[in-house]
Design a protein around this motif. Structure first.
Motif, PDB file in Angstrom:
ATOM      1  N   SER A   1      -1.727  16.265   2.842  1.00 28.32           N
ATOM      2  CA  SER A   1      -2.987  15.926   2.709  1.00 28.32           C
ATOM      3  C   SER A   1      -2.794  14.203   2.786  1.00 28.32           C
ATOM      4  CB  SER A   1      -3.593  16.361   1.563  1.00 28.32           C
ATOM      5  OG  SER A   1      -3.197  15.864   0.375  1.00 28.32           O
ATOM      6  N   LEU A   2      -1.700  13.668   2.808  1.00 27.30           N
ATOM      7  CA  LEU A   2      -1.622  12.213   2.899  1.00 27.30           C
ATOM      8  C   LEU A   2      -2.012  11.575   4.109  1.00 27.30           C
ATOM      9  CD1 LEU A   2       2.229  11.703   1.727  1.00 27.30           C
ATOM     10  CD2 LEU A   2      -0.063  11.193   0.061  1.00 27.30           C
ATOM     11  N   PRO A   3      -2.568  10.486   4.066  1.00 29.06           N
ATOM     12  CA  PRO A   3      -3.148   9.786   5.128  1.00 29.06           C
ATOM     13  C   PRO A   3      -2.401   9.907   6.647  1.00 29.06           C
ATOM     14  CG  PRO A   3      -3.380   8.304   3.272  1.00 29.06           C
ATOM     15  CD  PRO A   3      -2.679   9.513   2.982  1.00 29.06           C
TER      16      PRO A   3
ATOM     17  N   ARG B   1       2.327   1.544  -3.460  1.00 29.82           N
ATOM     18  CA  ARG B   1       1.422   2.383  -4.435  1.00 29.82           C
ATOM     19  C   ARG B   1       1.249   3.653  -4.053  1.00 29.82           C
ATOM     20  NH1 ARG B   1      -0.681  -2.938  -4.914  1.00 29.82           N
ATOM     21  NH2 ARG B   1      -1.361  -3.563  -6.663  1.00 29.82           N
ATOM     22  N   ILE B   2       0.765   4.171  -2.917  1.00 29.45           N
ATOM     23  CA  ILE B   2       0.678   5.755  -2.677  1.00 29.45           C
ATOM     24  C   ILE B   2       1.862   6.558  -3.001  1.00 29.45           C
ATOM     25  CG2 ILE B   2       0.348   7.295  -0.848  1.00 29.45           C
ATOM     26  CD1 ILE B   2      -1.740   5.209   0.500  1.00 29.45           C
TER      27      ILE B   2
ATOM     28  N   SER C   1       1.405  21.029   0.249  1.00 31.59           N
ATOM     29  CA  SER C   1      -0.139  20.601   0.589  1.00 31.59           C
ATOM     30  C   SER C   1      -0.349  19.113  -0.015  1.00 31.59           C
ATOM     31  CB  SER C   1      -0.957  21.718  -0.244  1.00 31.59           C
ATOM     32  OG  SER C   1      -0.702  21.412  -1.589  1.00 31.59           O
ATOM     33  N   PHE C   2       0.394  18.815  -0.641  1.00 35.23           N
ATOM     34  CA  PHE C   2       0.008  17.248  -1.276  1.00 35.23           C
ATOM     35  C   PHE C   2       0.301  16.465  -0.117  1.00 35.23           C
ATOM     36  CE2 PHE C   2      -1.410  13.963  -4.085  1.00 35.23           C
ATOM     37  CZ  PHE C   2      -0.355  12.851  -3.796  1.00 35.23           C
TER      38      PHE C   2
ATOM     39  N   SER D   1       0.754  -1.162  -0.028  1.00 37.03           N
ATOM     40  CA  SER D   1       0.159   0.135  -0.153  1.00 37.03           C
ATOM     41  C   SER D   1       0.974   1.269   0.010  1.00 37.03           C
ATOM     42  CB  SER D   1      -1.123  -0.113   1.125  1.00 37.03           C
ATOM     43  OG  SER D   1      -1.678  -0.992   1.188  1.00 37.03           O
TER      44      SER D   1
END
Lengths: 209, 166
Positions: free
Chosen positions: B94-96, B61-62, B90-91, B58
């Motif tokens: 905003s990740l988990p 992939r992220i 900002s990206f 996971s």
């Protein structure tokens, strides 16, 4: 001779070491049964969880990386949308950056430059509008088989400060949802960053699955 | 109280001490030790099973998706051209919450000229499992000449989110 046997004064009733050995044996036997039961349940639980993880990843990969088969499936009307006409569902754009038509070439978006992780919003809208009527079909085509498996797909574009859900496909989770697995992917939709989240879980109607 | 004497069971007279004793058999001791070793070995090895066997997949992939999206929406290009890295920041932010990441930007010679860290993430330790991916992108300089750059993302799980094993 038979009378001598009955008159014999020596006998073996019980020895302490036999009693100790029997009690130790019983303890080990009970421990073995308990271990068998415990690890059997744990293995089953891990197996189901792994199954949900694999299914979820594969389904999400297919959705965000491929345009579907045929790649123009979003052009079909609800009446024409069936298991014979649409063989696979994908949300990626149907044409590449050099305008190659994937409907003709049936290429995987992962091998074609330009539309890898670039979603076609019309496909997302079509999926959203059909989900309540074709939920069982979507389950089958996404490979979400299994006993009491359910799914929910969220497409959430970035609004400047958060990812806000704009499209919803599938069913809502309830209090009876168990073994919930979540997978996220990021992609572009209308040149806007978007998060695509797929939840897969088991729902056994309130009892433990 | 019954005691064993000369092969017969006898009643011990009150006040007298028996000289006989019950010896705990050695084979019973060996059996207990062997059973205990086997049970504890099974418990130990089954406890080593990872609770999150797909966590690295996971994360990979992220990470790849992150670089792909940043490249395709031209955030990488515009950041290098403008010198403002707010879009990348900002990206990352905003990740988990369970994912920590940093993006390093390198020029065509491989020299690192900028690092952008996700806010609120402590640095990883040398023993932390990390995922690293790279992506090439093109950006213009002040003279509108295109240059090749590399974006390298390093991602890891924050310690509390994995239960100690990946």
């Amino acid at each position: 001779m038979m009378c001598n046997i009955f008159k014999a004064k020596k006998s073996q009733v019980m020895s302490a070491d036999v009693a100790i050995a029997v009690s130790i044996f019983l303890v080990i036997l009970i421990a073995s049964f308990w271990s068998w039961e415990y690890f059997g349940k744990k293995t089953k639980s891990v197996d189901i969880r792994n199954d949900l993880e694999i299914i979820s990843k594969n389904a999400l990969d297919m959705l965000v990386q491929s345009p579907g088969v045929p790649s123009n499936w979003s052009d079909f009307s609800a009446a024409d949308f069936n298991e014979t006409s649409v063989l696979a569902i994908g949300l990626a754009e149907s044409s590449s950056s050099n305008a190659l038509d994937l409907t003709y070439n049936e290429q995987s978006a992962g091998l074609t430059p330009g539309n890898y992780l670039v979603l076609d919003e019309s496909k997302v809208q079509q999926l959203d509008s059909l989900s309540q009527y074709r939920y069982d079909y979507f389950q089958r085509i996404l490979g979400i088989y299994g006993s009491n498996y359910e799914f929910q797909l969220d497409v959430s574009p970035w609004d400047g400060s958060n990812y806000s859900q704009k499209y919803f496909v599938g069913r809502n989770m309830t209090d009876s949802s168990q073994n919930v697995v979540r997978n996220d992917r990021f992609a572009l939709m209308n040149n806007t960053r978007s998060r695509i989240t797929l939840f897969v879980w088991q729902d056994c109607g309130g009892v433990k699955c | 109280m019954l005691i064993k004497k000369n092969g017969y069971l006898r009643t011990l007279e009150k006040g007298k001490k028996s000289k006989n004793a019950i010896v705990f058999t050695l084979d019973a001791v060996f059996a207990i030790i062997a059973a205990a070793i086997i049970i504890f070995a099974v418990l130990f090895y089954t406890s080593q099973l990872s609770r999150t066997p797909f966590a690295k997949q996971s994360l990979s992939r992220i990470s790849k998706d992150s670089l792909t999206v940043l490249e395709k929406d031209y955030s990488l290009k515009y950041s290098v051209q403008s010198g403002s890295y707010d879009g990348i920041q900002s990206f990352l932010d905003s990740l988990p919450t369970q994912i920590c990441a940093r993006i390093g930007l390198k020029d065509s010679s491989g020299a690192l000229f900028k690092i952008i860290n996700k806010s609120g993430c402590p640095d990883y330790s040398p023993s932390t499992d990390r995922i690293i991916h790279r992506r090439v992108f093109v950006a213009d300089d002040a003279s509108q000449i295109q240059h090749i750059y590399y974006a390298e993302i390093t991602a890891w799980y924050s310690v509390d989110s994995t239960g100690g094993s990946l």
